[in-house]
Design an enzyme around this catalytic site. Structure first.
Site, PDB file in Angstrom:
ATOM      1  N   LYS A   1       0.828  -1.209   0.000  1.00 22.53           N
ATOM      2  CA  LYS A   1       0.000   0.000   0.000  1.00 22.53           C
ATOM      3  C   LYS A   1       0.858   1.252   0.000  1.00 22.53           C
ATOM      4  O   LYS A   1       0.649   2.179  -0.798  1.00 22.53           O
ATOM      5  CB  LYS A   1      -0.908  -0.010   1.239  1.00 22.53           C
ATOM      6  N   ASN A   2       1.825   1.327   0.893  1.00 19.12           N
ATOM      7  CA  ASN A   2       2.605   2.549   1.059  1.00 19.12           C
ATOM      8  C   ASN A   2       3.617   2.767  -0.052  1.00 19.12           C
ATOM      9  O   ASN A   2       4.233   3.836  -0.116  1.00 19.12           O
ATOM     10  CB  ASN A   2       3.310   2.547   2.425  1.00 19.12           C
TER      11      ASN A   2
ATOM     12  N   ARG B   1      -5.223  10.100   3.089  1.00 20.80           N
ATOM     13  CA  ARG B   1      -4.082  10.902   3.514  1.00 20.80           C
ATOM     14  C   ARG B   1      -3.108  11.137   2.357  1.00 20.80           C
ATOM     15  O   ARG B   1      -2.529  12.214   2.220  1.00 20.80           O
ATOM     16  CB  ARG B   1      -3.368  10.176   4.671  1.00 20.80           C
TER      17      ARG B   1
ATOM     18  N   CYS C   1      -6.666   8.088   8.450  1.00 20.61           N
ATOM     19  CA  CYS C   1      -6.895   7.674   9.836  1.00 20.61           C
ATOM     20  C   CYS C   1      -6.481   8.771  10.811  1.00 20.61           C
ATOM     21  O   CYS C   1      -5.469   9.440  10.618  1.00 20.61           O
ATOM     22  CB  CYS C   1      -6.107   6.402  10.139  1.00 20.61           C
TER      23      CYS C   1
ATOM     24  N   ARG D   1      -0.325  14.951  12.047  1.00 18.97           N
ATOM     25  CA  ARG D   1       0.562  14.653  10.925  1.00 18.97           C
ATOM     26  C   ARG D   1       0.614  15.875  10.011  1.00 18.97           C
ATOM     27  O   ARG D   1      -0.038  15.935   8.978  1.00 18.97           O
ATOM     28  CB  ARG D   1       0.063  13.419  10.161  1.00 18.97           C
ATOM     29  N   PRO D   2       1.377  16.900  10.413  1.00 18.30           N
ATOM     30  CA  PRO D   2       1.371  18.149   9.660  1.00 18.30           C
ATOM     31  C   PRO D   2       1.983  17.978   8.277  1.00 18.30           C
ATOM     32  O   PRO D   2       2.843  17.130   8.062  1.00 18.30           O
ATOM     33  CB  PRO D   2       2.219  19.083  10.532  1.00 18.30           C
TER      34      PRO D   2
ATOM     35  N   ASP E   1       3.561  20.470   6.964  1.00 20.60           N
ATOM     36  CA  ASP E   1       4.542  21.554   6.922  1.00 20.60           C
ATOM     37  C   ASP E   1       5.820  21.151   6.196  1.00 20.60           C
ATOM     38  O   ASP E   1       6.379  21.943   5.422  1.00 20.60           O
ATOM     39  CB  ASP E   1       4.911  22.003   8.346  1.00 20.60           C
ATOM     40  N   LEU E   2       6.319  19.943   6.469  1.00 20.94           N
ATOM     41  CA  LEU E   2       7.575  19.521   5.842  1.00 20.94           C
ATOM     42  C   LEU E   2       7.417  19.396   4.332  1.00 20.94           C
ATOM     43  O   LEU E   2       8.356  19.692   3.582  1.00 20.94           O
ATOM     44  CB  LEU E   2       8.053  18.200   6.443  1.00 20.94           C
TER      45      LEU E   2
ATOM     46  N   ASP F   1       3.531   1.359  12.007  1.00 21.90           N
ATOM     47  CA  ASP F   1       2.412   0.653  11.391  1.00 21.90           C
ATOM     48  C   ASP F   1       2.272  -0.785  11.875  1.00 21.90           C
ATOM     49  O   ASP F   1       1.290  -1.452  11.543  1.00 21.90           O
ATOM     50  CB  ASP F   1       2.549   0.661   9.865  1.00 21.90           C
TER      51      ASP F   1
ATOM     52  N   ARG G   1      -8.986  -0.410   3.842  1.00 23.76           N
ATOM     53  CA  ARG G   1      -8.160   0.654   3.280  1.00 23.76           C
ATOM     54  C   ARG G   1      -6.761   0.150   2.938  1.00 23.76           C
ATOM     55  O   ARG G   1      -6.143   0.628   1.980  1.00 23.76           O
ATOM     56  CB  ARG G   1      -8.016   1.820   4.271  1.00 23.76           C
TER      57      ARG G   1
END
Length: 421
Positions: A22-23, A92, A116, A121-122, A124-125, A306, A398
């Site tokens: 998935k990732n 996400r 989720c 989980r900003p 910003d980066l 995870d 998911r």
């Protein structure tokens, strides 16, 4: 909402192929918008997150269809347009679209992503990295609006080795003029997977898998490309924890043992016998697992966040006391209250949980509150006495390709009710 009805107490045994990752699949799918060529992806998992990403791509004009087990994709008619909020809120990984759209069209509009609720989980980066490449970024009414017509290569140091930020910067930098160096980059195997795909569609990237990545901008068009998605290390780990909980033995095929070294170490500490081949793994578990003295989640190659929930479920029946520290996300113990319903003995304070193993869990009605927590409750149900109902299986779908069927093929007894898959 769907549910799993699980009859506990069935020993697992057999051979099973691990699904595609998935990732790894999600950023690769996002990157397809960068190419006008014909692309073929093999081993792409058929899961809700992939279907949502394909829906986002269709909204952007990317064409896709399945030809047997191959996913055919063409970005020749892709266009830059705002991504629909209804889809971005589901996923996400919709944030991954910023880099590819900027690299091809010089502009991107993205709604703030969903997914989720496991903690802060900003983005910003992501935005800081894109700004360092010359993107002009503003935020209006819940949308991130980026102008990248003056983007260029640059040197970027990430304050934290974020996987998503590393991938987004890689995709943006691959096509803009000039060279880019990313330091303190994430080292996860999925980063190297994205590098390999980007290189197959004309990119020039090296260093993925280390803390420094070098990108030569100005990628060249290629007419066609093919790529096979790597095995899912989290799905493999979930199956291993299931065998450890239920007892028995299983052979996993199409797996990369070197990607799950930290998990293998912890399961051996729990008393499992594990042997590894080049792309296979055998696990045997007999009797009650032993305590695992300390599990701390860390960026790769440390223990993956995870996998925290799944091994947490195993620790609830371990012979002794285990300590679990979640260093990455502050809300990733949402499965604790559900495991306590099943008889688990857990003391939690902030990001640390003390798990005192009990001899047996008892079946109960429990609720999945996120993807990995749902997998953990499924694992708990396999080893519990009586019947367990895991509600909200949409979360599980998911990231797992028919997890119930996979476990049933090993001897579990799981019935899906009102499923959406």
């Amino acid at each position: 909402m769907g549910k799993f009805i699980i009859e506990g107490g069935h020993r697992l045994s057999g051979r099973v192929k691990v699904q595609g990752a998935k990732n790894a699949a999600l950023p690769v799918l996002a990157a397809t918008v960068m190419s006008r060529g014909e692309m073929t992806l093999f081993n792409c998992p058929e899961i809700r997150d992939v279907h949502n990403m394909l829906s986002i791509l269709r909204e952007l004009g990317v064409e896709s269809y399945y030809d047997g087990d191959a996913l055919k994709i063409s970005g020749r008619n892709a266009r830059s347009s705002p991504m629909p909020q209804r889809l971005s809120k589901e996923l996400r990984s919709s944030i991954f679209m910023l880099g590819p759209l900027l690299s091809r069209f010089g502009e991107a509009v993205c709604a703030y992503p969903g997914g989720c609720e496991i903690g802060h989980r900003p983005v910003d980066l992501h935005l800081k990295g894109l700004a360092a490449l010359g993107a002009d970024i503003r935020e209006e009414r819940g949308y991130i609006i980026c102008d990248g017509h003056n983007m260029h290569g640059g040197e970027i140091h990430l304050d934290y080795p974020s996987v998503g930020a590393t991938e987004n910067i890689m995709m943006a930098a691959a096509a803009v003029p000039g060279d880019t160096v990313i330091t303190n980059s994430a080292r996860e195997p999925e980063i190297e997977e994205l590098q390999n795909f980007l290189n197959s569609i004309g990119g020039d990237i090296r260093g993925a898998g280390t803390s420094t990545i070098y990108i030569k901008g100005g990628m060249e068009e290629v007419p066609a490309a093919a790529h096979r998605i790597m095995p899912d290390r989290i799905a493999a780990g979930t199956l291993m924890c299931a065998v450890a909980m239920a007892g028995g033995e299983a052979e996993l095929t199409d797996v990369c043992p070197e990607h799950i070294g930290s998990l293998i170490s912890k399961l051996r500490e729990a008393g499992c016998h594990i042997s590894c081949g080049r792309d296979t793994l055998e696990i045997r578990a007999k009797g009650r697992p032993k305590e695992i003295k300390l599990i701390e989640t860390l960026p790769y190659p440390g223990f993956p966040t995870d996998m925290q929930a799944q091994i947490f479920a195993l620790c609830t029946v371990a012979d002794g006391t285990s300590v679990i520290v979640e260093n990455l996300f502050e809300n990733r113990f949402r499965h604790c209250a559900e495991l306590i319903k099943m008889g688990a003995n857990i003391t939690q304070k902030d990001r640390t949980a003390i798990v005192r193993g009990v001899e047996k869990l008892s079946g109960a009605v429990v609720y999945a509150k996120d993807l990995r927590g749902g997998a953990a409750l499924t694992i708990a149900g396999l080893g519990a006495e009586g019947m367990t109902a895991v509600e909200n299986t949409e979360y599980i779908d998911r990231g797992y390709q028919r997890l119930d069927e996979t476990l049933n093929s090993l001897g579990a007894c799981i019935k899906r009710e009102d499923g959406t898959q």
